[in-house]
Motif scaffolding. Structure first.
Motif, PDB file in Angstrom:
ATOM      1  N   SER A  22       0.691  -1.435   0.137  1.00  0.00           N
ATOM      2  CA  SER A  22       0.058  -0.062   0.023  1.00  0.00           C
ATOM      3  C   SER A  22       0.749   1.206   0.173  1.00  0.00           C
ATOM      4  O   SER A  22       1.669   1.476   0.776  1.00  0.00           O
ATOM      5  CB  SER A  22      -0.986  -0.004   1.091  1.00  0.00           C
ATOM      6  OG  SER A  22      -1.451   1.294   1.328  1.00  0.00           O
ATOM      7  N   ASP A  23       0.833   2.089  -1.037  1.00  0.00           N
ATOM      8  CA  ASP A  23       1.374   3.533  -0.939  1.00  0.00           C
ATOM      9  C   ASP A  23       1.061   4.189   0.141  1.00  0.00           C
ATOM     10  O   ASP A  23       1.835   5.082   0.705  1.00  0.00           O
ATOM     11  CB  ASP A  23       1.043   4.147  -2.374  1.00  0.00           C
ATOM     12  CG  ASP A  23       1.695   3.490  -3.363  1.00  0.00           C
ATOM     13  OD1 ASP A  23       2.816   2.607  -3.312  1.00  0.00           O
ATOM     14  OD2 ASP A  23       1.178   3.661  -4.807  1.00  0.00           O
ATOM     15  N   GLU A  24      -0.219   4.106   0.436  1.00  0.00           N
ATOM     16  CA  GLU A  24      -0.844   4.776   1.838  1.00  0.00           C
ATOM     17  C   GLU A  24      -0.252   4.674   3.086  1.00  0.00           C
ATOM     18  O   GLU A  24       0.207   5.477   3.732  1.00  0.00           O
ATOM     19  CB  GLU A  24      -2.263   4.864   1.769  1.00  0.00           C
ATOM     20  CG  GLU A  24      -2.888   5.547   3.066  1.00  0.00           C
ATOM     21  CD  GLU A  24      -4.558   5.209   3.093  1.00  0.00           C
ATOM     22  OE1 GLU A  24      -5.193   6.179   3.010  1.00  0.00           O
ATOM     23  OE2 GLU A  24      -4.775   4.235   3.458  1.00  0.00           O
ATOM     24  N   MET A  25       0.055   3.228   3.272  1.00  0.00           N
ATOM     25  CA  MET A  25       0.857   2.881   4.448  1.00  0.00           C
ATOM     26  C   MET A  25       2.321   3.354   4.299  1.00  0.00           C
ATOM     27  O   MET A  25       3.077   3.499   5.435  1.00  0.00           O
ATOM     28  CB  MET A  25       0.933   1.091   4.668  1.00  0.00           C
ATOM     29  CG  MET A  25      -0.448   0.707   4.916  1.00  0.00           C
ATOM     30  SD  MET A  25      -1.176   1.503   6.668  1.00  0.00           S
ATOM     31  CE  MET A  25      -0.439   0.422   7.661  1.00  0.00           C
ATOM     32  N   LYS A  26       2.816   3.455   3.146  1.00  0.00           N
ATOM     33  CA  LYS A  26       4.269   3.775   3.109  1.00  0.00           C
ATOM     34  C   LYS A  26       4.435   5.406   3.414  1.00  0.00           C
ATOM     35  O   LYS A  26       5.506   5.709   3.891  1.00  0.00           O
ATOM     36  CB  LYS A  26       4.837   3.651   1.761  1.00  0.00           C
ATOM     37  CG  LYS A  26       4.978   2.273   1.405  1.00  0.00           C
ATOM     38  CD  LYS A  26       5.347   1.822  -0.039  1.00  0.00           C
ATOM     39  CE  LYS A  26       5.498   0.391  -0.138  1.00  0.00           C
ATOM     40  NZ  LYS A  26       5.717   0.004  -1.683  1.00  0.00           N
ATOM     41  N   GLU A  27       3.366   6.073   3.487  1.00  0.00           N
ATOM     42  CA  GLU A  27       3.521   7.595   3.935  1.00  0.00           C
ATOM     43  C   GLU A  27       3.405   7.383   5.401  1.00  0.00           C
ATOM     44  O   GLU A  27       3.911   8.475   5.973  1.00  0.00           O
ATOM     45  CB  GLU A  27       1.925   8.182   3.780  1.00  0.00           C
ATOM     46  CG  GLU A  27       1.423   8.573   2.303  1.00  0.00           C
ATOM     47  CD  GLU A  27       0.391   9.283   2.268  1.00  0.00           C
ATOM     48  OE1 GLU A  27       0.078  10.316   2.946  1.00  0.00           O
ATOM     49  OE2 GLU A  27      -0.817   8.710   1.712  1.00  0.00           O
ATOM     50  N   ALA A  28       3.359   6.515   6.094  1.00  0.00           N
ATOM     51  CA  ALA A  28       3.458   6.223   7.519  1.00  0.00           C
ATOM     52  C   ALA A  28       4.907   6.535   8.011  1.00  0.00           C
ATOM     53  O   ALA A  28       5.314   6.513   9.069  1.00  0.00           O
ATOM     54  CB  ALA A  28       2.729   4.999   8.169  1.00  0.00           C
ATOM     55  N   GLY A  29       6.037   6.432   6.885  1.00  0.00           N
ATOM     56  CA  GLY A  29       7.310   6.560   7.462  1.00  0.00           C
ATOM     57  C   GLY A  29       8.014   5.419   8.432  1.00  0.00           C
ATOM     58  O   GLY A  29       7.356   4.160   8.131  1.00  0.00           O
ATOM     59  N   ASN A  30       9.059   5.437   9.099  1.00  0.00           N
ATOM     60  CA  ASN A  30       9.696   4.367   9.611  1.00  0.00           C
ATOM     61  C   ASN A  30       9.396   4.371  11.129  1.00  0.00           C
ATOM     62  O   ASN A  30      10.204   3.629  11.850  1.00  0.00           O
ATOM     63  CB  ASN A  30      11.094   4.444   9.436  1.00  0.00           C
ATOM     64  CG  ASN A  30      11.916   5.593   9.978  1.00  0.00           C
ATOM     65  OD1 ASN A  30      11.148   6.756  10.467  1.00  0.00           O
ATOM     66  ND2 ASN A  30      13.203   5.468  10.539  1.00  0.00           N
TER      67      ASN A  30
END
Length: 263
Positions: A22-30
């Motif tokens: 999910s690209d959206e979940m990748k917005e969540a950073g590390n």
């Protein structure tokens, strides 16, 4: 089906709660990765459910309650249990018994570790982390906070029930600024996503001179108790609903509306 402990190979899946597609979940950073690095030496346990083809379909994460976002002693606390249910990515693994298998494995694990019981949280409504599902697995309600319900399954009689850490205070407003305050514990990518979106809004070229942005890291238990808040977004001292996470545009619209009232 096979239940295994988290290993290095599956860490990338775990950091995005199995939604690494999910690209959206990748917005969540590390932030989840950082949280994991801080928690792994504090007793954090993670188990994964694999189907017959070796594909990860579910996960559960739990830790000693003394290091969690609730109050308790001698128990373990389940942060979340999640079976992937989207058609995208790895596919839908729900309705196959993975959740029950993960929960049983966690209970057996903490019993072997000498825990006096295990606690979990759920919500009253019929979606993610349903309290009613835990009740069907033998858990009972011990505390409530709005729509959030705290449940437990004691293993002995000489143990006290857990309780929510309740909100003590709210962030203050800032004169001639829109106060955007984000509380972030790090364990949940969905809440980390809220933090990242709010931070982006605060840095927006049209708003940055009108916004006072504050991040409050609640991983520190002293900070958590000081506020009684684990993960949350406040705009001018008023809490914004973050489940499901509001979009970047929704947060920006809210902040812009407040900014227009600044002289």
């Amino acid at each position: 089906m096979k239940i295994i402990d988290l290993n290095e190979h599956h860490l990338p899946h775990y950091f995005f709660c199995l939604e690494d597609w999910s690209d959206e979940m990748k917005e969540a950073g590390n932030h989840k990765e950082v949280w994991y690095s801080r928690m792994k030496d504090k007793g954090l346990r993670v188990k994964l459910a694999l189907d017959d083809n070796g594909i990860v379909g579910g996960m559960i994460q739990y830790a000693p309650i003394e290091h969690s976002v609730v109050e308790g002693e001698g128990l373990y606390f389940i942060y979340c249990i999640w079976v992937h249910g989207h058609k995208q990515g790895r596919g839908n693994f729900q309705k196959r018994g993975m959740g029950k298998a993960l929960l049983r494995a966690a209970e057996e694990d903490v019993r072997a570790l000498g825990a006096k019981g295990i606690a979990a949280w759920g919500v009253r409504f019929p979606f993610w982390m349903r309290a009613s599902w835990f009740k069907k697995q033998g858990y009972t309600t011990v505390d409530r906070d709005g729509i959030s319900i705290l449940l437990w399954k004691p293993f002995t009689h000489n143990v006290l029930p857990p309780k929510w850490i309740r909100q003590v205070k709210s962030p203050s407003t800032v004169p001639n600024k829109v106060a955007v305050t984000v509380f972030r514990n790090g364990w949940c990518p969905a809440q980390n996503l809220v933090f990242e979106r709010a931070r982006r809004v605060a840095a927006d070229s049209d708003l940055k001179d009108k916004v006072a942005f504050q991040e409050i890291d609640t991983f520190d238990r002293g900070v958590l108790r000081e506020w009684g808040i684990s993960d949350a977004l406040f705009v001018d001292g008023k809490q914004v609903r973050t489940g499901p996470p509001p979009s970047f545009e929704k947060i920006r619209k809210l902040v812009r509306k407040r900014a227009k009232k600044i002289p």
